[in-house]
Design a protein around this motif. Sequence first.
Motif, PDB file in Angstrom:
ATOM      1  N   LEU A  82      63.884  -7.361 -50.656  1.00  0.00           N
ATOM      2  CA  LEU A  82      62.926  -6.290 -50.928  1.00  0.00           C
ATOM      3  C   LEU A  82      61.990  -6.217 -49.735  1.00  0.00           C
ATOM      4  CD1 LEU A  82      61.062  -5.513 -54.207  1.00  0.00           C
ATOM      5  CD2 LEU A  82      59.800  -5.666 -52.069  1.00  0.00           C
ATOM      6  N   THR A  83      61.924  -5.062 -49.098  1.00  0.00           N
ATOM      7  CA  THR A  83      61.096  -4.915 -47.903  1.00  0.00           C
ATOM      8  C   THR A  83      60.268  -3.640 -48.000  1.00  0.00           C
ATOM      9  OG1 THR A  83      62.775  -3.689 -46.672  1.00  0.00           O
ATOM     10  CG2 THR A  83      62.804  -6.090 -46.459  1.00  0.00           C
ATOM     11  N   LEU A  91      56.554  -6.676 -45.060  1.00  0.00           N
ATOM     12  CA  LEU A  91      56.705  -7.705 -46.088  1.00  0.00           C
ATOM     13  C   LEU A  91      58.169  -7.758 -46.489  1.00  0.00           C
ATOM     14  CD1 LEU A  91      54.428  -8.664 -48.991  1.00  0.00           C
ATOM     15  CD2 LEU A  91      56.862  -8.336 -49.441  1.00  0.00           C
ATOM     16  N   ASP A  92      58.731  -8.960 -46.490  1.00  0.00           N
ATOM     17  CA  ASP A  92      60.134  -9.180 -46.828  1.00  0.00           C
ATOM     18  C   ASP A  92      60.178 -10.231 -47.935  1.00  0.00           C
ATOM     19  OD1 ASP A  92      62.877  -9.774 -46.920  1.00  0.00           O
ATOM     20  OD2 ASP A  92      63.111  -9.354 -44.794  1.00  0.00           O
ATOM     21  N   ALA A 110      58.231 -14.760 -50.395  1.00  0.00           N
ATOM     22  CA  ALA A 110      57.835 -13.601 -49.595  1.00  0.00           C
ATOM     23  C   ALA A 110      57.377 -14.047 -48.217  1.00  0.00           C
ATOM     24  CB  ALA A 110      56.716 -12.818 -50.286  1.00  0.00           C
ATOM     25  N   ALA A 111      57.566 -13.183 -47.240  1.00  0.00           N
ATOM     26  CA  ALA A 111      57.108 -13.436 -45.879  1.00  0.00           C
ATOM     27  C   ALA A 111      56.478 -12.171 -45.336  1.00  0.00           C
ATOM     28  CB  ALA A 111      58.266 -13.868 -44.977  1.00  0.00           C
ATOM     29  N   VAL A 112      55.315 -12.303 -44.714  1.00  0.00           N
ATOM     30  CA  VAL A 112      54.617 -11.195 -44.067  1.00  0.00           C
ATOM     31  C   VAL A 112      54.652 -11.448 -42.566  1.00  0.00           C
ATOM     32  CG1 VAL A 112      52.404 -10.041 -43.736  1.00  0.00           C
ATOM     33  CG2 VAL A 112      53.100 -10.759 -46.024  1.00  0.00           C
ATOM     34  N   SER A 113      55.010 -10.431 -41.804  1.00  0.00           N
ATOM     35  CA  SER A 113      55.057 -10.584 -40.352  1.00  0.00           C
ATOM     36  C   SER A 113      54.333  -9.418 -39.688  1.00  0.00           C
ATOM     37  CB  SER A 113      56.505 -10.666 -39.854  1.00  0.00           C
ATOM     38  OG  SER A 113      57.232  -9.511 -40.217  1.00  0.00           O
TER      39      SER A 113
END
Length: 303
Positions: A82-83, A91-92, A110-113
């Motif tokens: 989910l992006t 957000l991925d 979740a990862a925020v870049s």
Amino acid sequence: TTLFRSLDLNPILGSDGTKKPAKGRTTSNNDYGAMPLRVEANLGTNFDAQIKAKKLIFRAMRFADFGARGRLSSGQVAVSQLTFAFAGGTLDASGSAHSAASGSQVIANAAVSGADAGQIAEMLGAEAGQIAGKINGRAALEMTGETVKEAFKRSSGHAVLSMSQGRIARALLEKLSTDLRSLFRKDVSTAQISCLIGVIDLQDGRGTISPFRLQTPGTILIAGGQVDFPGERLDITIKSEAASTGIFALDIPLHVSGRFTHLSVVPAMGSSARWLDVPARNNPAHELPPDMQQLADSNDCPR
């Protein structure tokens, strides 16, 4: 794959904000804690889907460049990806929900870049122009319940935020270090952020902030405390390290507390903040999953 220019999920999912819960109170679009989590245990048909939308609307939220890939089956929802665009970055996330006796068990990562720190600060109610830079972060969460709010009460997880080479308003730094110069002048210049790192350990809806550290060439700020997510309350102490500040800095700890929408900031006169110096509290890689530990270890803040 289904492509949409604009996709509004509210008519599809009945999230129009007019449905009344059992007690007769109207649930608004902003009441995310009331969102149901239960997964249908006896679904007659399984679905595999991939959706992309330039704009997606759900309740009061708006998402740009949205994409999702997942599977819906009896008693289980699995989202492999989910992006969406978030604060100038991306957000991925991925996760799953399984039917349980008390609702659903949800596991999410979740990862925020590349998110803009200034935009995030403004989302939290800060003045514009106080901080700038790119934020990277990771989070893992496991919870069980009928609704988001109930599930947070039985939750566990971790989150890490990291930033290097940003900027922060000198006036804000002086206020946080209780520098007397902030009383007599309005400084519009900024200072370079050498590093910023924050770690939250979540247990049953309450997050322990340990550590939070912001370092510039002239000031080091450390903080710690608690976040009550179900109660929407914050209680943290912020202090500057005396050896890093100038002769005009009083280095009095500040106590920030109250509801998210109405925080108060007062000097913690007469109280000790030495507990913030305990090495175990300032190790940003304590008891973290490997991917989060790697993010913490890559931060430039000294350990």
